[in-house]
Design a protein around this motif. Structure first.
Motif, short mmCIF file in Angstrom:
data_model
loop_
_atom_site.label_atom_id
_atom_site.label_comp_id
_atom_site.label_asym_id
_atom_site.label_seq_id
_atom_site.Cartn_x
_atom_site.Cartn_y
_atom_site.Cartn_z
N GLU A 129 46.64 -20.47 -134.36
CA GLU A 129 47.33 -19.30 -134.91
C GLU A 129 46.49 -18.58 -135.97
N GLU A 130 45.20 -18.78 -135.98
CA GLU A 130 44.36 -18.12 -136.98
C GLU A 130 44.55 -16.60 -136.91
N TRP B 214 42.54 -24.05 -134.96
CA TRP B 214 43.55 -23.25 -135.64
C TRP B 214 44.04 -22.19 -134.65
#
Length: 371
Positions: free
Chosen positions: A52-53, A50
């Protein structure tokens, strides 16, 4: 002080990650088992990707994973990790140090080296700069120097890794040691081996082109090749056997020797995999020794000195020497080899060399009496 290892999983199924990828899963699982035997405890992490967490989510996740760490604890991570991105790994390292714990990398392999990007190597400056732009190399450069301690496969790998990091002004931790032979956990029940039972080789024939030129008066058992339509399958001196689960493999080896060899040509050693063998000690070597089987290795491999000094088999410069070397071994010589292998094999099956390296690194981190 408490010691931990980070265990990754990517499924709710009762399985171990990367089990189907050659010996990768078996090697990591055995390491975890051996570490438990010297008091290490498991910290679980679920791997995902992920990029863009959100920052708050990532921080909370790391606090949840590492929240039990205290000052002077040790956290061991097996390298390479599952691919969760540079941001995730950097946060993991930063949080470990924020909790006051020591981070140890156990290097099971370097993916850039296995692809032939061994630095600095025999390359001109232009080639080195091109290789340094490779994402796999950049990953090693970015993170390996951040560990408080490092365990590699061999002394040769330690020295070469220092040279690689120096290319970008980085330094490997002074708390660095190496395994030598890896471990291979198994219970072994076969009878004592005999001469003239053939040579076991764990690989596929397409991955070992030198087989087409090996002497036909030597018999080979090739484990891992189901391609019965391969031209070499018609040769009477080659028995093709399917790939089996790594847990079962020690019970299936039936030869006199195990050939640990990587080359793209015959008779001399050449190719990317062979260059890697100069630094990385093969898991298949540990497998053969765990199965009480003497080995045949290349004289320039990282493990050659260990095999030679312990009398564990044959150390040869090229495959051209193979038939002659095998022919010179008498029953008495082979009996001595088996005795030597049976002296070392319990250490392999019990992970002695990993345990020793781990305790040595902990002493380097905390004990100042040798300074």
């Amino acid at each position: 002080m408490a010691n931990y290892f980070l265990h990754f999983n990517g499924s709710n199924e009762p399985s171990y990650p990367f089990w189907g990828e050659w010996f990768m899963g078996k090697q990591a699982l055995d390491h975890e088992y051996f570490l438990r035997e010297i008091g290490f405890r498991q910290i679980d992490a679920f791997f995902y990707r992920w990029p863009e967490e959100p920052k708050d989510s990532l921080n909370a996740r790391m606090d949840g994973i590492l929240g039990g760490l205290k000052i002077n604890d040790c956290l061991l991570i097996q390298w390479p990790l599952p691919d969760m991105g540079e941001r995730w790994l950097q946060k993991l390292i930063k949080k470990t140090h924020e909790f006051g714990a020591k981070l140890i990398f156990l290097i099971n392999g370097l993916t850039s080296w296995s692809d032939g990007l061994i630095l600095p190597g025999k390359r001109n400056q232009g080639e080195i700069q091109k290789a340094l732009r490779n994402p796999k190399v950049q990953l090693e450069m970015l993170f390996l120097h951040q560990a408080d301690a490092v365990i590699t496969s061999s002394l040769q790998m330690v020295e070469q890794l220092k040279k690689e990091l120096a290319l970008t002004g980085q330094q490997l931790s002074p708390c660095t040691t190496y395994l030598g032979p890896d471990g291979y956990r198994t219970r072994y029940f076969q009878n004592r081996r005999d001469l003239n039972k053939g040579i076991d080789f764990i690989n596929s024939l397409p991955g070992a082109p030198f087989f087409s030129q090996l002497p036909e008066d030597l018999h080979f058992n090739v484990y891992g090749d189901q391609s019965q339509n391969h031209l070499l399958s018609q040769r009477q001196n080659i028995t093709l056997l399917p790939w089996s689960d790594p847990e079962a493999m020690p019970q299936l080896l039936k030869g006199t020797y195990g050939l640990v060899w990587a080359s793209q040509q015959y008779p001399n050693v050449a190719g990317v995999c062979s260059e890697y063998e100069e630094y990385q000690t093969s898991v298949t070597l540990a497998l053969h020794l765990a199965a009480n089987e003497p080995v045949i290795v290349w004289s320039q491999s990282a493990i050659a000195d260990f095999v030679r000094k312990n009398g564990l088999g044959l150390v040869i410069d090229s495959l051209e020497q193979l038939a002659q070397q095998v022919a010179t071994i008498t029953d008495s010589d082979y009996n001595d080899m088996i005795n030597n292998v049976e002296r070392i094999s319990p250490l392999i099956r019990e992970g002695f060399y990993l345990k020793r390296a781990m305790l040595n690194v902990i002493a380097m981190l905390y004990d100042r009496t040798s300074d």
